[in-house]
Design a protein around this motif. Structure first.
Motif, short mmCIF file in Angstrom:
data_model
loop_
_atom_site.label_atom_id
_atom_site.label_comp_id
_atom_site.label_asym_id
_atom_site.label_seq_id
_atom_site.Cartn_x
_atom_site.Cartn_y
_atom_site.Cartn_z
N PRO A 34 18.09 0.53 14.29
CA PRO A 34 19.05 0.10 13.26
C PRO A 34 18.51 0.34 11.86
O PRO A 34 17.29 0.39 11.66
CB PRO A 34 19.20 -1.41 13.54
N LEU A 35 19.42 0.49 10.92
CA LEU A 35 19.02 0.62 9.53
C LEU A 35 18.64 -0.75 8.99
O LEU A 35 19.29 -1.75 9.29
CB LEU A 35 20.15 1.20 8.69
N VAL A 36 17.56 -0.79 8.20
CA VAL A 36 17.07 -2.04 7.62
C VAL A 36 16.78 -1.80 6.15
O VAL A 36 16.28 -0.73 5.78
CB VAL A 36 15.79 -2.51 8.35
N ARG A 37 17.06 -2.78 5.30
CA ARG A 37 16.77 -2.66 3.87
C ARG A 37 15.25 -2.64 3.68
O ARG A 37 14.56 -3.54 4.13
CB ARG A 37 17.37 -3.85 3.12
N ALA A 38 14.74 -1.58 3.04
CA ALA A 38 13.29 -1.45 2.84
C ALA A 38 13.00 -0.56 1.65
O ALA A 38 13.87 0.17 1.17
CB ALA A 38 12.65 -0.86 4.10
N ARG A 39 11.75 -0.63 1.18
CA ARG A 39 11.31 0.20 0.06
C ARG A 39 10.98 1.60 0.54
O ARG A 39 10.12 1.78 1.40
CB ARG A 39 10.10 -0.42 -0.62
N VAL A 40 11.64 2.58 -0.02
CA VAL A 40 11.44 3.97 0.36
C VAL A 40 10.04 4.44 -0.05
O VAL A 40 9.41 5.24 0.65
CB VAL A 40 12.55 4.87 -0.24
N SER A 41 9.52 3.91 -1.15
CA SER A 41 8.19 4.31 -1.62
C SER A 41 7.12 4.04 -0.56
O SER A 41 6.20 4.84 -0.40
CB SER A 41 7.83 3.60 -2.93
N LEU A 42 7.25 2.95 0.18
CA LEU A 42 6.26 2.63 1.22
C LEU A 42 6.32 3.66 2.35
O LEU A 42 5.30 4.04 2.91
CB LEU A 42 6.49 1.22 1.76
N VAL A 43 7.52 4.12 2.67
CA VAL A 43 7.70 5.13 3.71
C VAL A 43 7.07 6.45 3.26
O VAL A 43 6.37 7.11 4.03
CB VAL A 43 9.20 5.32 4.04
N VAL A 44 7.29 6.82 2.01
CA VAL A 44 6.72 8.06 1.48
C VAL A 44 5.20 7.97 1.47
O VAL A 44 4.51 8.91 1.88
CB VAL A 44 7.26 8.36 0.05
N GLU A 45 4.67 6.82 1.05
CA GLU A 45 3.22 6.65 1.01
C GLU A 45 2.60 6.75 2.41
O GLU A 45 1.54 7.35 2.59
CB GLU A 45 2.86 5.30 0.37
N LYS A 46 3.27 6.20 3.42
CA LYS A 46 2.78 6.30 4.80
C LYS A 46 2.79 7.75 5.28
O LYS A 46 1.86 8.20 5.94
CB LYS A 46 3.62 5.42 5.74
N ALA A 47 3.84 8.49 4.93
CA ALA A 47 3.93 9.90 5.33
C ALA A 47 2.82 10.72 4.67
O ALA A 47 2.19 11.56 5.31
CB ALA A 47 5.30 10.47 4.98
N VAL A 48 2.55 10.45 3.39
CA VAL A 48 1.48 11.15 2.67
C VAL A 48 0.14 10.86 3.34
O VAL A 48 -0.66 11.77 3.59
CB VAL A 48 1.46 10.76 1.17
N ALA A 49 -0.11 9.58 3.65
CA ALA A 49 -1.38 9.21 4.28
C ALA A 49 -1.54 9.90 5.64
O ALA A 49 -2.63 10.39 5.98
CB ALA A 49 -1.46 7.69 4.44
N ALA A 50 -0.46 9.97 6.41
CA ALA A 50 -0.52 10.60 7.74
C ALA A 50 -0.80 12.09 7.62
O ALA A 50 -1.60 12.65 8.39
CB ALA A 50 0.78 10.36 8.49
#
Length: 187
Positions: A34-50
């Motif tokens: 399901p879609l959940v309200r969240a900060r997109v910046s945290l998702v981008v930061e996780k992708a960069v780290a990976a």
């Protein structure tokens, strides 16, 4: 010699795992989470780290500006996967640059949309594949590519009310932008 062999095996397992995950995601129909309200910046930061841990991202300078605290209705895991695919492609292209390989990531919030822009300084995308770039199994310049990364990134962006576009590509820079709707749940 053992350490080199172990590293080679780890990289092969990682590559196989990524291919299998891409094929499974491509074959699945529709979003499972399901879609959940969240900060997109945290998702981008996780992708960069990976991506920095991936063998193709280790020797590439990945810089990200200060991200706005933009929130959206997202499937964080899928969105991270889409951004990861775009970043990995950028790192692989930048590694073929005649300059120091560089990838830059920007995040912007404009009205009801969020834009993730990824720039690399690689040699550009051949004109011969630009029209079919987002089609399944289209790949260029990557001997082990499945041709599913951009297809999946576009599908995931569309599930978030957005898209992925090739903004620019020449011999010095390539720019992709993934955009999404902030308030997908209220549509």
């Amino acid at each position: 010699m053992r350490a080199d062999l172990l590293l080679e095996i780890q990289e092969a397992v990682l590559a196989m795992t990524e291919r299998i995950e891409s094929l499974l995601r491509f074959g699945s129909s529709g979003r499972k989470n399901p879609l959940v309200r969240a900060r997109v910046s945290l998702v981008v930061e996780k992708a960069v780290a990976a991506v920095k841990f991936h063998p193709d991202g280790r020797n590439v300078s990945i810089t990200a500006g200060k991200f706005p605290p933009a929130e959206a209705d997202i499937d964080a895991r899928n969105l991270e996967s889409a951004i990861y695919n775009l970043l990995l492609n950028a790192c692989q292209a930048a590694a073929r640059s005649t300059h120091v390989p560089e990838v830059k990531v920007h995040l912007a919030e404009v009205d009801e949309r969020i834009y993730v822009t990824i720039l690399d300084n690689g040699p550009g995308i051949p004109a011969s594949v630009r029209r079919t770039l987002f089609d399944p199994f289209v790949t260029a310049g990557k001997p082990n590519g499945t041709g599913l990364g951009l297809t999946l990134a576009r599908r995931i962006a569309e599930e978030h009310g957005g898209n992925v576009c090739l903004e620019e590509s020449n011999r010095e820079t390539t720019v992709f932008t993934l955009n999404l709707t902030k308030n997908k749940l209220s549509q």
